[in-house]
Design a protein around this motif. Structure first.
Motif, PDB file in Angstrom:
ATOM      1  N   ALA A 125      -6.545  31.576 -38.123  1.00 49.31           N
ATOM      2  CA  ALA A 125      -7.554  30.534 -38.313  1.00 49.31           C
ATOM      3  C   ALA A 125      -6.966  29.149 -38.054  1.00 49.31           C
ATOM      4  O   ALA A 125      -7.618  28.298 -37.439  1.00 49.31           O
ATOM      5  CB  ALA A 125      -8.119  30.613 -39.731  1.00 49.31           C
ATOM      6  N   GLY A 126      -5.735  28.927 -38.497  1.00 54.00           N
ATOM      7  CA  GLY A 126      -5.096  27.625 -38.278  1.00 54.00           C
ATOM      8  C   GLY A 126      -4.898  27.322 -36.809  1.00 54.00           C
ATOM      9  O   GLY A 126      -5.160  26.201 -36.353  1.00 54.00           O
ATOM     10  N   GLY A 142     -15.587  25.356 -27.595  1.00 56.73           N
ATOM     11  CA  GLY A 142     -14.280  25.313 -28.244  1.00 56.73           C
ATOM     12  C   GLY A 142     -13.763  26.653 -28.715  1.00 56.73           C
ATOM     13  O   GLY A 142     -12.558  26.819 -28.911  1.00 56.73           O
ATOM     14  N   LEU A 143     -14.670  27.627 -28.891  1.00 57.20           N
ATOM     15  CA  LEU A 143     -14.210  28.922 -29.410  1.00 57.20           C
ATOM     16  C   LEU A 143     -13.368  29.668 -28.388  1.00 57.20           C
ATOM     17  O   LEU A 143     -12.384  30.318 -28.744  1.00 57.20           O
ATOM     18  CB  LEU A 143     -15.405  29.785 -29.833  1.00 57.20           C
ATOM     19  N   ARG A 202     -10.588  22.154 -32.013  1.00 56.24           N
ATOM     20  CA  ARG A 202     -10.841  20.747 -32.322  1.00 56.24           C
ATOM     21  C   ARG A 202     -10.412  19.848 -31.155  1.00 56.24           C
ATOM     22  O   ARG A 202     -11.135  18.934 -30.734  1.00 56.24           O
ATOM     23  CB  ARG A 202     -10.098  20.359 -33.596  1.00 56.24           C
ATOM     24  N   GLU A 203      -9.224  20.123 -30.625  1.00 58.60           N
ATOM     25  CA  GLU A 203      -8.716  19.329 -29.507  1.00 58.60           C
ATOM     26  C   GLU A 203      -9.623  19.469 -28.276  1.00 58.60           C
ATOM     27  O   GLU A 203      -9.920  18.493 -27.586  1.00 58.60           O
ATOM     28  CB  GLU A 203      -7.288  19.772 -29.163  1.00 58.60           C
ATOM     29  N   ARG A 204     -10.076  20.688 -28.021  1.00 58.89           N
ATOM     30  CA  ARG A 204     -10.942  20.934 -26.872  1.00 58.89           C
ATOM     31  C   ARG A 204     -12.292  20.226 -27.036  1.00 58.89           C
ATOM     32  O   ARG A 204     -12.800  19.617 -26.097  1.00 58.89           O
ATOM     33  CB  ARG A 204     -11.163  22.444 -26.717  1.00 58.89           C
ATOM     34  N   PHE A 205     -12.851  20.299 -28.233  1.00 57.10           N
ATOM     35  CA  PHE A 205     -14.151  19.671 -28.483  1.00 57.10           C
ATOM     36  C   PHE A 205     -14.065  18.155 -28.319  1.00 57.10           C
ATOM     37  O   PHE A 205     -14.906  17.534 -27.670  1.00 57.10           O
ATOM     38  CB  PHE A 205     -14.630  20.030 -29.891  1.00 57.10           C
ATOM     39  N   PHE A 206     -13.032  17.560 -28.881  1.00 51.85           N
ATOM     40  CA  PHE A 206     -12.898  16.106 -28.781  1.00 51.85           C
ATOM     41  C   PHE A 206     -12.600  15.659 -27.355  1.00 51.85           C
ATOM     42  O   PHE A 206     -12.957  14.531 -26.979  1.00 51.85           O
ATOM     43  CB  PHE A 206     -11.802  15.611 -29.725  1.00 51.85           C
ATOM     44  N   SER A 207     -11.955  16.516 -26.559  1.00 56.97           N
ATOM     45  CA  SER A 207     -11.702  16.144 -25.168  1.00 56.97           C
ATOM     46  C   SER A 207     -13.000  15.964 -24.395  1.00 56.97           C
ATOM     47  O   SER A 207     -13.048  15.216 -23.409  1.00 56.97           O
ATOM     48  CB  SER A 207     -10.836  17.216 -24.482  1.00 56.97           C
ATOM     49  N   LEU A 208     -14.062  16.624 -24.869  1.00 53.02           N
ATOM     50  CA  LEU A 208     -15.374  16.464 -24.232  1.00 53.02           C
ATOM     51  C   LEU A 208     -16.140  15.302 -24.837  1.00 53.02           C
ATOM     52  O   LEU A 208     -16.514  14.351 -24.148  1.00 53.02           O
ATOM     53  CB  LEU A 208     -16.186  17.750 -24.366  1.00 53.02           C
ATOM     54  N   VAL A 209     -16.401  15.357 -26.137  1.00 51.97           N
ATOM     55  CA  VAL A 209     -17.331  14.390 -26.739  1.00 51.97           C
ATOM     56  C   VAL A 209     -16.741  12.996 -26.866  1.00 51.97           C
ATOM     57  O   VAL A 209     -17.491  12.022 -27.031  1.00 51.97           O
ATOM     58  CB  VAL A 209     -17.826  14.885 -28.112  1.00 51.97           C
ATOM     59  N   ARG A 210     -15.417  12.869 -26.785  1.00 50.75           N
ATOM     60  CA  ARG A 210     -14.794  11.548 -26.836  1.00 50.75           C
ATOM     61  C   ARG A 210     -14.386  11.030 -25.461  1.00 50.75           C
ATOM     62  O   ARG A 210     -13.736   9.988 -25.357  1.00 50.75           O
ATOM     63  CB  ARG A 210     -13.586  11.576 -27.773  1.00 50.75           C
ATOM     64  N   ALA A 211     -14.784  11.753 -24.421  1.00 48.48           N
ATOM     65  CA  ALA A 211     -14.504  11.289 -23.061  1.00 48.48           C
ATOM     66  C   ALA A 211     -15.322  10.019 -22.784  1.00 48.48           C
ATOM     67  O   ALA A 211     -16.466   9.902 -23.232  1.00 48.48           O
ATOM     68  CB  ALA A 211     -14.865  12.372 -22.049  1.00 48.48           C
ATOM     69  N   PRO A 212     -14.760   9.047 -22.082  1.00 52.50           N
ATOM     70  CA  PRO A 212     -15.499   7.819 -21.772  1.00 52.50           C
ATOM     71  C   PRO A 212     -16.811   8.142 -21.037  1.00 52.50           C
ATOM     72  O   PRO A 212     -16.831   8.933 -20.098  1.00 52.50           O
ATOM     73  CB  PRO A 212     -14.532   7.052 -20.867  1.00 52.50           C
ATOM     74  N   GLY A 213     -17.895   7.537 -21.499  1.00 53.18           N
ATOM     75  CA  GLY A 213     -19.184   7.723 -20.841  1.00 53.18           C
ATOM     76  C   GLY A 213     -19.882   9.024 -21.162  1.00 53.18           C
ATOM     77  O   GLY A 213     -20.905   9.342 -20.541  1.00 53.18           O
TER      78      GLY A 213
END
Length: 312
Positions: free
Chosen positions: A93-94, A169-170, A101-112
Motif C-alpha cells: 500500500a505504501g 494513477g492506479l 500520488r506522484e502520477r496524479f499530480f504530474s497531470l493535475v498540476r501541469a501548467p495549463g
C-alpha cells in the motif's frame, strides 16, 4: 474503546467512484476493525436515491445488503481478517500510494491543465443544465482546480468517456509494486484492495479509449492527452493481470454483460455529443453560440449519464 466513545462512520455517497460510489456492501465489509461496530450512517445524492430506492424491491434488496454488510463488518473474524491483511500488505500500500500520488499530480498540476480540461470535456456546458443546487464552479473561469466543484469534475470526465477520477494513477501504482503473484495474493486476501480494484475495473469498463481520443483532440496539449491515454492503457492492463481473465470484469459476468449491452447505445450518444461539442469549440470568440448545437449537447449529456450510471 479506551475512552468509552461511540463513533459512527458517516459516508457521503455520490454515484461516481470519484465521489464515493460503487457497491456499498463490499466497501463496508472492507473497513478497518472497529470503524463500523454495528453502526453506519450515510447520505446519498439524488442520482443514487433514484437508482437505489425508486423501486421497492430494489430498495429492500439494497437495504438488506447494507444491513448484512454492517453486521458482517462487525464480526470478530472479519475484523481480524482485515487487520492481518492490512499489516501484511502495508508495504504494498505504501509503494502504491507514493507512485499514484506522484502520477496524479504530474497531470493535475501541469501548467495549463485546468483550461485544457474545460476544453476537452463539456465541463462548461454542464453548468447550463437545469439541475444541481450550486454553480459548477466558484470563480468566473476555470483557471485552476480550486475554482471547480467536485461534481462537475467527476461528471465531465464521465461524459468524455474517460472516467479519469475513478482510476487515474492506479496503473502506475500497481506497476511500482510490479509483482503479479504478490498483487494477486493481496487482491484475494485483502478486502480493501479487492474493492478498490473491482471498482476501478467497472470504471474502466464504462470508459472508451476510441471515443476518449476524439475528446482529447479538442485540446492543443498532446502531452496531456498522451499522459491520460497511457495511464488508461497501463491501468487496464494491470487490473486484468491482477483480477485474472483476458478482459475487464471477467470475474463479474453479470455486471460485464450489463455494461456491454448498454455501451452501443451510449456510444451513439457520445458521438452526437462530440459533434455538438466540436461545433461549439470551433465557434469564433465573440460569435453567438448555435442554440441547436447547444441543445443537442445538453440532451446528449442527459442520455450519456442515464446510460453509463455512476456519473456524478
Amino acid at each position: 474503546q479506551r475512552e468509552g466513545l461511540e463513533l459512527t462512520l458517516f459516508h457521503g455517497r455520490g454515484g461516481a467512484l470519484g465521489r464515493g460510489g460503487g457497491p456499498a456492501n463490499s466497501a463496508i465489509v472492507a473497513q478497518p476493525p472497529h470503524s463500523v461496530d454495528g453502526r453506519f450512517k450515510l447520505t446519498e445524492q439524488g442520482e443514487v436515491i433514484f437508482a437505489r430506492y425508486g423501486d421497492p424491491a430494489i430498495a429492500m434488496r439494497h437495504i438488506d445488503q447494507v444491513a448484512a454488510a454492517i453486521l458482517l463488518a462487525s464480526a470478530p473474524s472479519n475484523e481480524e481478517r482485515n487487520r492481518e491483511a492490512a499489516e501484511k500488505y502495508a508495504d504494498v500500500a505504501g509503494a502504491m500510494d507514493v507512485a499514484s500520488r506522484e502520477r496524479f499530480f504530474s497531470l493535475v498540476r501541469a501548467p495549463g491543465f485546468a483550461p485544457w480540461f474545460a476544453r476537452v470535456t463539456p465541463m462548461e456546458e454542464i453548468g447550463l443544465l437545469a439541475l444541481g443546487s450550486r454553480p459548477a464552479r466558484r470563480g468566473l473561469s476555470v483557471e485552476s482546480l480550486e475554482d471547480l466543484r467536485a461534481i462537475p469534475w467527476v461528471f465531465a470526465w464521465t461524459q468524455a468517456r474517460i472516467n479519469l477520477a475513478g482510476w487515474f494513477g492506479l496503473g502506475t501504482a500497481l506497476e511500482a509494486v510490479g509483482d503479479d503473484a504478490l498483487l494477486q495474493r493481496a487482491y484475494t486476501e485483502w478486502p480493501l484492495l479487492r474493492t478498490l480494484i473491482d471498482n476501478v475495473a467497472m470504471s474502466l469498463a464504462k470508459a472508451d479509449d476510441r471515443i476518449a481520443r476524439h475528446y482529447l483532440e479538442l485540446g492543443d496539449r498532446d502531452d496531456l492527452a498522451a499522459l491520460v491515454r497511457d495511464e488508461m492503457r497501463l491501468t487496464r492492463d494491470w487490473v486484468i493481470r491482477v483480477t485474472g481473465g483476458t478482459e475487464l470484469l471477467a470475474n463479474k459476468p453479470v455486471l460485464q454483460r450489463a455494461v456491454k449491452m448498454r455501451s452501443p447505445y451510449v456510444d451513439a450518444l457520445s458521438l452526437l455529443q462530440l459533434r455538438a461539442l466540436r461545433a461549439l469549440r470551433d465557434t469564433p470568440e465573440g460569435a453567438p453560440v448555435d442554440p441547436e448545437q447547444q441543445r443537442l449537447l445538453l440532451l446528449s449529456v442527459s442520455g450519456v449519464a442515464a446510460g453509463l450510471q455512476n456519473t456524478g
